[in-house]
Structure formats: C-alpha cells, structure tokens
Design an enzyme around this catalytic site. Structure first.
Site, PDB file in Angstrom:
ATOM      1  N   LYS A 102     -28.628  24.949  11.322  1.00 30.77           N
ATOM      2  CA  LYS A 102     -27.380  25.645  11.855  1.00 30.77           C
ATOM      3  C   LYS A 102     -26.661  24.775  12.939  1.00 30.77           C
ATOM      4  O   LYS A 102     -25.399  24.583  12.752  1.00 30.77           O
ATOM      5  CB  LYS A 102     -27.790  26.710  12.331  1.00 30.77           C
ATOM      6  CG  LYS A 102     -26.706  27.614  13.185  1.00 30.77           C
ATOM      7  CD  LYS A 102     -25.534  28.260  12.217  1.00 30.77           C
ATOM      8  CE  LYS A 102     -24.331  28.760  13.143  1.00 30.77           C
ATOM      9  NZ  LYS A 102     -23.453  29.236  12.337  1.00 30.77           N
ATOM     10  N   LYS A 126     -21.830  27.912  23.442  1.00 29.99           N
ATOM     11  CA  LYS A 126     -23.413  28.203  23.452  1.00 29.99           C
ATOM     12  C   LYS A 126     -24.078  27.260  22.417  1.00 29.99           C
ATOM     13  O   LYS A 126     -25.036  26.587  22.564  1.00 29.99           O
ATOM     14  CB  LYS A 126     -23.779  29.772  23.274  1.00 29.99           C
ATOM     15  CG  LYS A 126     -24.906  30.096  23.079  1.00 29.99           C
ATOM     16  CD  LYS A 126     -25.647  30.342  21.775  1.00 29.99           C
ATOM     17  CE  LYS A 126     -24.833  31.126  20.900  1.00 29.99           C
ATOM     18  NZ  LYS A 126     -25.288  31.440  19.372  1.00 29.99           N
TER      19      LYS A 126
HETATM   20  P1  NAP Z   1     -20.904  39.395  19.466  1.00 26.52           P
HETATM   21  O1  NAP Z   1     -19.660  40.118  18.387  1.00 26.52           O
HETATM   22  O2  NAP Z   1     -20.495  39.260  20.690  1.00 26.52           O
HETATM   23  O3  NAP Z   1     -22.005  40.641  19.193  1.00 26.52           O
HETATM   24  C1  NAP Z   1     -23.232  40.225  19.910  1.00 26.52           C
HETATM   25  C2  NAP Z   1     -24.331  41.213  19.473  1.00 26.52           C
HETATM   26  O4  NAP Z   1     -25.510  40.989  20.317  1.00 26.52           O
HETATM   27  C3  NAP Z   1     -24.006  42.769  20.194  1.00 26.52           C
HETATM   28  O5  NAP Z   1     -24.420  43.791  19.257  1.00 26.52           O
HETATM   29  C4  NAP Z   1     -24.613  42.766  21.377  1.00 26.52           C
HETATM   30  O6  NAP Z   1     -24.539  44.082  21.905  1.00 26.52           O
HETATM   31  C5  NAP Z   1     -25.746  42.091  21.159  1.00 26.52           C
HETATM   32  N1  NAP Z   1     -26.825  41.693  22.197  1.00 26.52           N
HETATM   33  C6  NAP Z   1     -26.274  40.423  23.250  1.00 26.52           C
HETATM   34  N2  NAP Z   1     -27.150  40.439  24.108  1.00 26.52           N
HETATM   35  C7  NAP Z   1     -28.070  41.285  24.039  1.00 26.52           C
HETATM   36  C8  NAP Z   1     -29.210  41.681  24.839  1.00 26.52           C
HETATM   37  N3  NAP Z   1     -29.695  41.013  25.814  1.00 26.52           N
HETATM   38  N4  NAP Z   1     -29.959  42.755  24.212  1.00 26.52           N
HETATM   39  C9  NAP Z   1     -29.253  43.296  23.294  1.00 26.52           C
HETATM   40  N5  NAP Z   1     -28.375  43.148  22.438  1.00 26.52           N
HETATM   41  C10 NAP Z   1     -27.712  42.160  22.839  1.00 26.52           C
HETATM   42  O7  NAP Z   1     -21.521  38.194  18.452  1.00 26.52           O
HETATM   43  P2  NAP Z   1     -21.205  37.643  16.959  1.00 26.52           P
HETATM   44  O8  NAP Z   1     -20.175  36.927  16.681  1.00 26.52           O
HETATM   45  O9  NAP Z   1     -21.761  38.962  16.224  1.00 26.52           O
HETATM   46  O10 NAP Z   1     -22.593  36.727  17.088  1.00 26.52           O
HETATM   47  C11 NAP Z   1     -24.005  37.113  16.941  1.00 26.52           C
HETATM   48  C12 NAP Z   1     -24.644  35.954  16.695  1.00 26.52           C
HETATM   49  O11 NAP Z   1     -24.239  35.408  15.418  1.00 26.52           O
HETATM   50  C13 NAP Z   1     -24.803  34.687  17.557  1.00 26.52           C
HETATM   51  O12 NAP Z   1     -25.785  34.114  17.886  1.00 26.52           O
HETATM   52  C14 NAP Z   1     -23.583  33.775  17.001  1.00 26.52           C
HETATM   53  O13 NAP Z   1     -24.051  32.559  17.400  1.00 26.52           O
HETATM   54  C15 NAP Z   1     -24.095  34.030  15.571  1.00 26.52           C
HETATM   55  N6  NAP Z   1     -22.921  33.684  14.490  1.00 26.52           N
HETATM   56  C16 NAP Z   1     -21.623  34.185  14.813  1.00 26.52           C
HETATM   57  C17 NAP Z   1     -20.685  33.746  13.794  1.00 26.52           C
HETATM   58  C18 NAP Z   1     -19.182  34.325  13.886  1.00 26.52           C
HETATM   59  O14 NAP Z   1     -18.092  33.755  13.446  1.00 26.52           O
HETATM   60  N7  NAP Z   1     -19.115  35.287  14.756  1.00 26.52           N
HETATM   61  C19 NAP Z   1     -20.981  32.980  12.692  1.00 26.52           C
HETATM   62  C20 NAP Z   1     -21.963  32.442  12.457  1.00 26.52           C
HETATM   63  C21 NAP Z   1     -23.157  32.878  13.546  1.00 26.52           C
HETATM   64  P3  NAP Z   1     -23.661  44.968  22.703  1.00 26.52           P
HETATM   65  O15 NAP Z   1     -22.882  45.388  21.868  1.00 26.52           O
HETATM   66  O16 NAP Z   1     -24.241  45.817  23.595  1.00 26.52           O
HETATM   67  O17 NAP Z   1     -22.856  43.789  23.547  1.00 26.52           O
END
Ligand code: NAP
Length: 296
Positions: free
Chosen positions: A172, A240
């Site tokens: 990744k 990050k």
């Molecule tokens: P996001 O929309 O910011 O969602 C983050 C999620 O994590 C939310 O459900 C949040 O809960 C939860 N969370 C964060 N800290 C937490 C904690 N301490 N305890 C419990 N829940 C927690 O992020 P995302 O874009 O979906 O990304 C999620 C992961 O996938 C990341 O590692 C990111 O790098 C990876 N990713 C993202 C993408 C993309 O295009 N977006 C692509 C590939 C990989 P709340 O709702 O309560 O805040």
C-alpha cells in the site's frame, strides 16, 4: 459454516464497503464511533453493535477501516476493543492504511488470543469503495485469505495476496508513492497548461487516454477544473500515508525524492487549514507559488 461478518469504521471508505457486503446478501453487523453514521446502514438492513468488543462477540470475521495506526490499536486492542470480545478462531481483516511494523505487533497480540489477522489495505478511492471495484493488497496466511475471499470479492476487483503479515501495508505504501507522484505531475501539468493559455478541457481530452493518463488524472483533473475540493481522500489522511512512507523509507535507507516534496507541500496546505479538502487540492500549493489559478 459461514462466518458472520462485522464492519468497524463507516467513513468515506467503510460505508461503501460495508454496504457492498450487505448488498451481496451477507448479514452484516456494523459499529462506528460516531453512532449516527450507523443509521443509514441500519435502515438498509445492517445490525448494529454497541462497541468493537460487542461486535467481535457476535461476529467471526471482523473488517476494520479506520484512520491511522493508533486508531486501529484502539479499536482492536483498546479498552473496549475487539480483543476483549473476539472468539478464538475469529479473523480480523484490517483495511486501514497503517504502519507495517505496528501491523505485525497488533497481529501478534491478536494471535496470542487465537484471533487471526490479515492486513488488507485498499486503493481505488471513494468511487472504488462505492462501486465494489477496490484493489485490495493482502498480507497474512493463505488459508485466512481464502476464508475472507468471498467477502472481499463484494468490495474489490483486484485482490492480491502479496506476502506475510505486514506485506499488504508495504505494498500500500508503494501504491501511495505512485499516487502522489501522479498527483504532483497532474498539478504541474495543469498549472503549466493554464499559464500557457490552453483550453483546459481540450487539453484534458487530448492527453487523458494516452500514455500520460492515470486514475488520478482521469478522476481528479475534472474536479480541479470545476474547483471542486470535496474529498475522495482527505489531505490529512494522504499526509498520514506519506508519513508512513517516510518512516519506512528511512528505516530501509530507500530514497523517495518526489514523495518528500509532496509531503511538505501537503504540510503547507494543512498549515493553511485545508487538511479536510481532497488530496487533489495539492495543486493549490503550486498555484500559490506560481500565482496562477487553474479554472476550466
Ligand atoms: P474517514 O472518512 O475519515 O473515516 C475514518 C473512520 O475511522 C470513521 O468511521 C471514524 O469514525 C473512524 N475512526 C477514526 N479514528 C477512530 C478511533 N480512534 N476509534 C474508532 N473509530 C475511529 O476516512 P476514510 O477515507 O474512510 O479512510 C479510512 C482508511 O482507509 C484510512 O486508513 C485511509 O488511509 C484508508 N484509505 C482511504 C482511501 C480514500 O480514498 N478515502 C483510499 C484508500 C485507503 P468517526 O465517524 O467517529 O469519525
């Protein structure tokens, strides 16, 4: 016996992924820290849990997609974490992008309780999560990959077992070096095109399908031309990931020239309060230096 699936973390990615499991007919239980984000899937038929431990007690296959390394540690090993509810023989599949080294430590802690773990980070953006077309790169044991496969196939199209625990996270990070290199090239190219007085839409159409094309250019250049900064992937999370690349590259003595530059460009944008914008807002760093605004 079919494993009962649960999903922890219904953010931009997790919501679409959990929904695709539901749509495929699996009985899915979900948990999200901000409880209101569970409502939409509850209406669509998902059961809910009161916390990670509660979810783990009622599921055999626990998918996780949260933000960063400490967040995965919290939901898996923390006070009310998965480890306190999971039955021996359960499998955790972590889709978050986190430190490859920390992944191995977390997996070891789970393994001690008889709980298996795969690191299975994803690529393909919010569109890929919604459409079930993600790329999923997996580290861990082959038998567990096979066990998770019918579920993963509802979320992704390119599913690759790349090696042992931690290898998924390493691949990744390779992916992220490529992503930000493409984002930097796209930004420079569009600022150059604007400075040259070109018709940006015609320029886009001329080059997107050729050797210069990329997922980044096809999906995010149109957003830039519309000055649409809504995130598929936020600058904060992209930063990050680059921090993880930098830490790992440093430990390997591997040079990462462009990635280091992009890391600092994102840092300037965060300092300007733009961390919640999409990663394609990288172009704003160049626009400000060049005193050029790209507009379609
Ligand atoms: P996001 O929309 O910011 O969602 C983050 C999620 O994590 C939310 O459900 C949040 O809960 C939860 N969370 C964060 N800290 C937490 C904690 N301490 N305890 C419990 N829940 C927690 O992020 P995302 O874009 O979906 O990304 C999620 C992961 O996938 C990341 O590692 C990111 O790098 C990876 N990713 C993202 C993408 C993309 O295009 N977006 C692509 C590939 C990989 P709340 O709702 O309560 O805040």
């Amino acid at each position: 016996m079919t494993d009962k699936p649960g999903f922890i973390g219904l953010g931009i990615m997790g919501l679409g992924m959990a929904r695709n499991l539901l749509k495929a007919g699996f009985e899915v239980r979900v948990w999200n820290r901000t409880a209101s984000k569970m409502d939409i899937l509850a209406v669509e038929g998902a059961a809910t849990a009161t916390g990670p431990a509660d979810l783990a007690a009622q599921c055999d296959l626990i998918f996780v997609c949260v933000s960063d390394t400490p967040d995965v540690q919290a939901v898996l090993l923390g006070e009310n974490g998965v480890i306190h509810g999971a039955k021996a023989g359960s499998l955790v599949v972590d889709h978050s992008t986190i430190s490859p080294n920390a992944t191995k430590t977390i997996a070891a802690a789970l393994n001690e309780r008889g709980v298996q773990m795969l690191d299975a980070p994803i690529s393909g953006g919010s569109e890929g999560a919604a459409n079930g077309t993600l790329s999923i790169m997996i580290g861990g044991e082959a038998a567990q990959v096979e066990r998770a496969m019918p579920y993963l196939q509802t979320m992704g199209k390119t599913i690759t077992h790349v090696g042992p625990q931690g290898a998924g996270q390493m691949v990744k990070l390779v992916n992220q070096i490529l992503v930000v290199g493409n984002a930097l090239a796209m930004s420079e190219a569009l600022v150059f095109a604007q400075a040259g007085g070109l018709d940006l839409e015609k320029t886009f159409n001329a080059v997107a399908g050729g050797a210069a094309g990329s997922w980044m250019f096809s999906n995010r250049a149109p957003q830039i031309l519309n000055r649409d900064w809504r995130p598929g992937f936020t600058i904060d999370l992209q930063q990050k990931d680059l921090r993880l690349v930098k830490e790992t590259a440093d430990s390997l003595a591997a040079p990462i020239f462009a990635t280091n530059i992009v890391f600092d460009m994102y840092r300037t944008l965060q300092a300007q309060g733009l961390g919640a914008e999409g990663n394609h807002a990288l172009i704003k760093a160049l626009e400000r230096l060049a005193n050029v605004t790209v507009a379609g």
